[in-house]
Design an enzyme around this catalytic site. Sequence first.
Site, PDB file in Angstrom:
ATOM      1  CG  ASP A 172      -0.339   0.155   2.533  1.00 17.77           C
ATOM      2  OD1 ASP A 172       0.914   0.262   2.602  1.00 17.77           O
ATOM      3  OD2 ASP A 172      -1.069   0.204   3.541  1.00 17.77           O
ATOM      4  CG  HIS A 173      -0.687   4.797   1.527  1.00 16.14           C
ATOM      5  ND1 HIS A 173      -1.760   3.910   1.607  1.00 16.14           N
ATOM      6  CD2 HIS A 173      -0.632   5.436   2.718  1.00 16.14           C
ATOM      7  CE1 HIS A 173      -2.322   4.035   2.800  1.00 16.14           C
ATOM      8  NE2 HIS A 173      -1.656   4.947   3.492  1.00 16.14           N
TER       9      HIS A 173
ATOM     10  N   GLY B 131       2.043  -0.660   6.383  1.00 15.84           N
ATOM     11  CA  GLY B 131       2.684   0.088   7.466  1.00 15.84           C
ATOM     12  C   GLY B 131       3.273  -0.821   8.522  1.00 15.84           C
ATOM     13  CB  THR B 132       1.856  -2.850  11.119  1.00 18.15           C
ATOM     14  OG1 THR B 132       0.632  -3.285  10.483  1.00 18.15           O
ATOM     15  CG2 THR B 132       1.617  -1.538  11.846  1.00 18.15           C
TER      16      THR B 132
ATOM     17  CG  HIS C 250       9.665 -25.164  11.127  1.00 19.39           C
ATOM     18  ND1 HIS C 250       9.693 -25.126  12.498  1.00 19.39           N
ATOM     19  CD2 HIS C 250      10.804 -25.805  10.739  1.00 19.39           C
ATOM     20  CE1 HIS C 250      10.794 -25.724  12.939  1.00 19.39           C
ATOM     21  NE2 HIS C 250      11.498 -26.134  11.886  1.00 19.39           N
TER      22      HIS C 250
ATOM     23  NE  ARG D 103       9.273 -31.840  13.790  1.00 16.75           N
ATOM     24  CZ  ARG D 103      10.556 -31.724  13.448  1.00 16.75           C
ATOM     25  NH1 ARG D 103      11.087 -32.597  12.598  1.00 16.75           N
ATOM     26  NH2 ARG D 103      11.299 -30.747  13.933  1.00 16.75           N
TER      27      ARG D 103
HETATM   28  C1  RB5 Z   1      -2.064   2.636   6.555  1.00 20.81           C
HETATM   29  O1  RB5 Z   1      -2.039   3.830   7.250  1.00 20.81           O
HETATM   30  C2  RB5 Z   1      -1.886   1.459   7.519  1.00 20.81           C
HETATM   31  O2  RB5 Z   1      -3.027   1.310   8.292  1.00 20.81           O
HETATM   32  C3  RB5 Z   1      -1.573   0.195   6.763  1.00 20.81           C
HETATM   33  O3  RB5 Z   1      -0.431   0.397   5.995  1.00 20.81           O
HETATM   34  C4  RB5 Z   1      -1.266  -1.033   7.606  1.00 20.81           C
HETATM   35  O4  RB5 Z   1      -0.313  -0.745   8.585  1.00 20.81           O
HETATM   36  C5  RB5 Z   1      -2.392  -1.803   8.120  1.00 20.81           C
HETATM   37  O5  RB5 Z   1      -2.223  -2.880   8.712  1.00 20.81           O
END
Ligand code: RB5
Length: 150
Positions: free
Chosen positions: A11-12, A69-70, A101, A135
């Site tokens: 994403d951005h 972002g995350t 794994h 496994r």
């Molecule tokens: C965008 O601001 C953010 O919410 C997105 O990139 C992400 O981190 C969502 O999980």
Amino acid sequence: MNIEKIFIASDHAGFELKDEIKKFLQTLNLTAIDLGTNSSEASVDYPDFANLMAENLKNQNEYGILICGTGIGISIAANRHKHIRCALCHDIYTASMAREHNDANIIAFGARTTKPEDAKEMIKKFFSTEFAGGRHLRRVDKLGCCRAQL
Ligand code: RB5
């Protein structure tokens, strides 16, 4: 590892890291097919890019890189597709285990939580680690996904 194609999408929030990773992949003689997004300016929705990834990544020896972002939202969205095993990684160990794994076919990063240099080290590890099978194959099969679909 037999790698036929690598797709990359973000994403951005992940746009700049995506660009940096694309350049890094070239130093490893790997080329990524970029599914967007194309700017950090225009706000977009991470599920759209996870879905685009799932539509493109269709075969056994195809892999993906997803960034938001995350890394959380885009990995959740990707894993809603049965043939996807997307691992949100934060260090070399998780990148290695994701392949060894879990036979992950996508690695996800958070651009706001991961330094580019760390992402590059994780990419190197992810794309050079074989699935251990045994496994772990039994367990991956119990995910109800997907190896057969690929
Ligand atoms: C965008 O601001 C953010 O919410 C997105 O990139 C992400 O981190 C969502 O999980």
